[in-house]
Design an enzyme around this catalytic site. Sequence first.
Site, PDB file in Angstrom:
ATOM      1  N   ASP A 178       0.821  -1.218   0.000  1.00  0.00           N
ATOM      2  CA  ASP A 178       0.000   0.000   0.000  1.00  0.00           C
ATOM      3  C   ASP A 178       0.852   1.263   0.000  1.00  0.00           C
ATOM      4  OD1 ASP A 178      -2.223  -1.663   0.071  1.00  0.00           O
ATOM      5  OD2 ASP A 178      -2.148  -1.788   2.267  1.00  0.00           O
ATOM      6  N   ARG A 179       1.996   1.185  -0.648  1.00  0.00           N
ATOM      7  CA  ARG A 179       2.972   2.273  -0.836  1.00  0.00           C
ATOM      8  C   ARG A 179       3.532   2.854   0.453  1.00  0.00           C
ATOM      9  NH1 ARG A 179       2.789   7.157  -0.182  1.00  0.00           N
ATOM     10  NH2 ARG A 179       4.164   7.977  -1.760  1.00  0.00           N
ATOM     11  N   LEU A 180       3.314   2.128   1.570  1.00  0.00           N
ATOM     12  CA  LEU A 180       3.852   2.624   2.842  1.00  0.00           C
ATOM     13  C   LEU A 180       5.251   2.041   3.064  1.00  0.00           C
ATOM     14  CD1 LEU A 180       0.593   2.549   4.967  1.00  0.00           C
ATOM     15  CD2 LEU A 180       1.758   4.520   3.964  1.00  0.00           C
ATOM     16  N   HIS A 181       6.127   2.356   2.125  1.00  0.00           N
ATOM     17  CA  HIS A 181       7.462   1.772   2.116  1.00  0.00           C
ATOM     18  C   HIS A 181       8.295   2.253   3.300  1.00  0.00           C
ATOM     19  CE1 HIS A 181       5.975   0.919  -1.815  1.00  0.00           C
ATOM     20  NE2 HIS A 181       5.994   2.191  -2.169  1.00  0.00           N
TER      21      HIS A 181
END
Length: 200
Positions: A178-181
Amino acid sequence: MLWLVDLADLDPDPIVALRAWLADATGASPQPDAMAVATSTRDGRPSARVVLLRGIDERGLVFFTNLGSRKGEELAENPRAAAVLHWWELGRQVRIEGPVEEIARDESAAYWATRPRASRVAAWASPQSEPLSDREELETLLEDTEERFAEEDVPLPGFWGGLRIVPEFLEFWAHRDDRLHDRIGYVREGDGWRRERLAP
Ligand SMILES: Cc1cc2nc3c(=O)[nH]c(=O)nc-3n(C[C@H](O)[C@H](O)[C@H](O)COP(=O)(O)O)c2cc1C
């Protein structure tokens, strides 16, 4: 895919951490040492290309090139670079920024000696980054160079050598859902490093 969960998973020394990620990428990625290097002119016009990372130690990251190439010329007028290593298979990226210095000539000579003869001849033959009228011109240059060195060992050219990016900043990036890298930055502070988590 490997996950970077926490700051504790990365060594406080970014060179040790980078070596560990390179080791993880070896075998997993087809070209783990391919590194994009960006340079720029004195007035700030950037250019980028891929080179091979050929050495890494506490002093920095070394690649080899023609010093008279476009990158070499740009670094002569503006000796700073930014570099990126990306391992798709691992969901990881490392960014490196800092000044660039030429490595000692004896270190370049030691690496030169490990290169196959054909690569050494090609380095002499090709005026890297210069325009060529056609492929034939390159082949003629190669033939002339082969003739020149037919009877002798191919010496290290004065225009060829290793360049070291001396990192002032590195960032370790790891893919998360969820692009929460995860992004961990290392900022050089005196003899040590300050670490900070960056928003993805
Ligand atoms: C996978 C890969 C590895 C490369 N490795 C090097 C290298 O180690 N040194 C080098 O000078 N060029 C290397 N090149 C070629 C450069 O990308 C570039 O074409 C060349 O250095 C000229 O760049 P410049 O005109 O910006 O100086 C490599 C290219 C690729 C795709």
